[in-house]
Enzyme design. Sequence first.
Site, PDB file in Angstrom:
ATOM      1  N   VAL A 102      15.059  17.215  33.573  1.00 24.26           N
ATOM      2  CA  VAL A 102      16.439  17.109  33.321  1.00 24.26           C
ATOM      3  C   VAL A 102      17.109  15.776  34.012  1.00 24.26           C
ATOM      4  O   VAL A 102      16.593  15.214  34.862  1.00 24.26           O
ATOM      5  CB  VAL A 102      17.508  18.304  34.078  1.00 24.26           C
ATOM      6  CG1 VAL A 102      18.820  18.075  33.876  1.00 24.26           C
ATOM      7  CG2 VAL A 102      17.021  19.715  33.760  1.00 24.26           C
ATOM      8  N   CYS A 103      17.902  15.053  33.173  1.00 26.89           N
ATOM      9  CA  CYS A 103      18.443  13.583  33.585  1.00 26.89           C
ATOM     10  C   CYS A 103      17.205  12.856  33.841  1.00 26.89           C
ATOM     11  O   CYS A 103      16.403  12.883  33.125  1.00 26.89           O
ATOM     12  CB  CYS A 103      19.141  14.024  34.851  1.00 26.89           C
ATOM     13  SG  CYS A 103      20.512  13.019  35.380  1.00 26.89           S
TER      14      CYS A 103
END
Length: 228
Positions: A102-103
């Site tokens: 994520v990210c």
Amino acid sequence: MSSPLQIGLLVFPRVTQLDFTGPLQVFSMVPGANLHLIWKRIEPVPSDSVLTLTPTTTFAECPQLDVICVPGGAGTNDLLNDEEVLEFLRKQAEGAKYVTSVCTGSLALGAAGLLKGYRAATHWSAMEMLSQFGAMPTRTRVCVDRNRITGGGVTAGIDFALTLVSLMIDRTTAEAIQLQMEYNPAPPFNSGSPDTAPAEVLALLRERGAQNQARRLEAVKRAAERVN
């Protein structure tokens, strides 16, 4: 009877807590799944907010995971050239069904050599950095390329996790979790992307993040030299 899913999320100093707590909430609703919060040692880990996190297992004790997930945050910079972290990711990726992030966690996957030839998403501020690891930057909330599943910035972690549940189990299970969470976003402003945010807001955020961005670019450069 099939074995329970083993899902592990890396926690590390200055992780963005929503990067991993969003997916964690989704995964916690998967029937029978075993969840692991992983770090080098069992000791409190500070997030990027007031929240302090407690790992549940160490690199050495972590079982083989079906899903390995790396969240992002300012602390990602320190992961990119941490061989202990990168070796753990490489080892888990060999047997995992899904290698995910994520990210800016995708930068750590890239630094471990796990995104070469794959499309991948990340936070908009780090998008151009992915190509240094042989990945193909993809501006989307969730990017699925074979067993590499990567989410965009922070809040995309919930979309990522629901997408992953639909692939691991089925869409009905994912939609039931979405409904249980009442995940029905209706943001008050249209500033969630650099494409739609007012110019002055984008400029303000770039100014605030300039020092961290410079540190990240340097860390990416050093990591990319080793990977390539």
